[in-house]
Motif scaffolding. Structure first.
Motif, mmCIF file in Angstrom:
data_model
loop_
_atom_site.group_PDB
_atom_site.id
_atom_site.type_symbol
_atom_site.label_atom_id
_atom_site.label_comp_id
_atom_site.label_asym_id
_atom_site.label_seq_id
_atom_site.Cartn_x
_atom_site.Cartn_y
_atom_site.Cartn_z
ATOM 1 N N ARG A 106 -26.250 33.113 25.835
ATOM 2 C CA ARG A 106 -26.823 33.968 26.887
ATOM 3 C C ARG A 106 -26.647 35.460 26.563
ATOM 4 N NH1 ARG A 106 -29.114 33.862 31.838
ATOM 5 N NH2 ARG A 106 -28.641 35.561 33.262
ATOM 6 N N LEU A 109 -29.205 36.404 23.985
ATOM 7 C CA LEU A 109 -30.557 36.360 24.532
ATOM 8 C C LEU A 109 -30.802 37.496 25.521
ATOM 9 C CD1 LEU A 109 -30.803 32.491 24.988
ATOM 10 C CD2 LEU A 109 -32.036 33.872 23.299
ATOM 11 N N LEU A 110 -29.775 37.854 26.285
ATOM 12 C CA LEU A 110 -29.900 38.986 27.200
ATOM 13 C C LEU A 110 -30.094 40.282 26.427
ATOM 14 C CD1 LEU A 110 -27.214 38.211 29.939
ATOM 15 C CD2 LEU A 110 -29.682 38.408 30.291
ATOM 16 N N TYR A 113 -33.798 39.960 25.058
ATOM 17 C CA TYR A 113 -34.929 39.817 25.971
ATOM 18 C C TYR A 113 -34.672 40.266 27.415
ATOM 19 C CZ TYR A 113 -36.285 36.632 22.214
ATOM 20 O OH TYR A 113 -36.587 36.094 20.996
ATOM 21 N N GLY A 114 -33.426 40.445 27.779
ATOM 22 C CA GLY A 114 -33.121 40.599 29.200
ATOM 23 C C GLY A 114 -32.991 41.994 29.750
ATOM 24 N N VAL A 119 -39.453 40.068 31.687
ATOM 25 C CA VAL A 119 -38.940 39.426 30.481
ATOM 26 C C VAL A 119 -40.086 39.182 29.513
ATOM 27 C CG1 VAL A 119 -37.735 37.433 29.532
ATOM 28 C CG2 VAL A 119 -37.121 38.287 31.792
ATOM 29 N N ARG A 174 -37.991 32.523 31.349
ATOM 30 C CA ARG A 174 -38.049 33.824 32.014
ATOM 31 C C ARG A 174 -37.331 33.789 33.359
ATOM 32 N NH1 ARG A 174 -44.169 36.061 31.056
ATOM 33 N NH2 ARG A 174 -43.219 38.022 31.676
ATOM 34 N N TRP A 176 -34.718 31.719 34.066
ATOM 35 C CA TRP A 176 -33.293 31.575 33.785
ATOM 36 C C TRP A 176 -32.649 32.890 33.367
ATOM 37 C CZ3 TRP A 176 -31.044 32.297 28.877
ATOM 38 C CH2 TRP A 176 -29.671 32.026 28.823
ATOM 39 N N ILE A 177 -33.332 33.660 32.534
ATOM 40 C CA ILE A 177 -32.704 34.860 31.991
ATOM 41 C C ILE A 177 -32.506 35.930 33.071
ATOM 42 C CG2 ILE A 177 -34.643 36.315 31.230
ATOM 43 C CD1 ILE A 177 -33.126 36.356 28.450
ATOM 44 N N LYS A 178 -33.256 35.823 34.162
ATOM 45 C CA LYS A 178 -33.092 36.746 35.289
ATOM 46 C C LYS A 178 -32.279 36.132 36.435
ATOM 47 C CE LYS A 178 -35.401 40.376 33.856
ATOM 48 N NZ LYS A 178 -34.697 41.658 33.598
#
Length: 221
Positions: A106, A109-110, A113-114, A119, A174, A176-178
């Protein structure tokens, strides 16, 4: 160990070193390296060695996504109950297992992309290998679903099911990452609701039943 095996092992080690070094750099700096030259130098590696395995940093991102997919599928298929799953359960299982793998990366990835209001969807080169593997997986699930009649075989439309499920995967990523809910419980709910909706749409509907009945009446005249 034979010379051939030693060479293969050395290549694997070098490739892993590059991938791990890239992820670590992103985690520590919040951005990718400014150049391949500086990155290779930091790994105490000649630049030309980097190019033996990757042509750009995009290639490393692709490799990370492929690893995430491979770990997800291996973990999912190692479950004793997996062979008895319905097509719907296999897709649900994939998404839930995939999110567990995403959690392990995570922070990376953040960083990639985060940090943006919207995203971004990873580029085609970043997700190329992952997308191919995912579509191969869902095509098998769709075929099983058709055989068990969980999924309706509709002319023209059926050929697009795998692409629709790919778009669903992008939606889940998209979301999940937010997601800031405890334990990512909102993502779990989004997965369950979206997969169930997808199977309801792919399944045999009242419209399909009406068409079948109309065909039967016409052919029975």
């Amino acid at each position: 160990m034979t010379e051939k095996n030693q060479s293969k092992s050395r290549n694997t080690d070098q490739r892993s070193k590059i991938i791990e070094g890239y992820v670590e750099h992103v985690l520590e700096n919040g951005e990718e390296p400014v150049s391949v030259f500086k990155f290779a130098k930091g790994l105490k590696m000649k630049e030309e060695v980097f190019y033996e395995y990757f042509t750009s940093f995009e290639g490393i991102k692709n490799a990370v996504w492929e690893m995430i997919f491979d770990h997800t599928k291996a973990d999912l298929e190692s479950q004793e109950v997996y062979p008895s799953y319905t097509a719907r359960e296999k897709l649900l299982g994939f998404f839930f297992t995939w999110v567990e793998e995403l959690k392990k990366k995570r922070s990376y990835l953040l960083a990639v992309y985060g940090d943006k209001p919207v995203v971004p969807i990873p580029t085609s080169s970043e997700w190329k290998g992952f997308k191919e593997k995912f579509r191969d997986f869902v095509k098998e699930v769709i075929l099983e679903g058709k055989e068990t009649e969980e999924i309706a075989d509709r002319p023209y439309i059926s050929d697009k099911y795998d692409e629709a499920l790919w778009l669903q995967l992008i939606f889940v990523f998209r979301f999940w990452i937010k997601d800031t809910s405890p334990g990512f419980e909102k993502t779990d709910a989004a997965i369950e609701k979206s997969v169930n909706l997808a199977f309801d749409l792919m399944g045999k509907s009242a419209v399909d039943s009406f068409v079948d009945f109309a065909k039967f009446l016409f052919q029975s005249r």
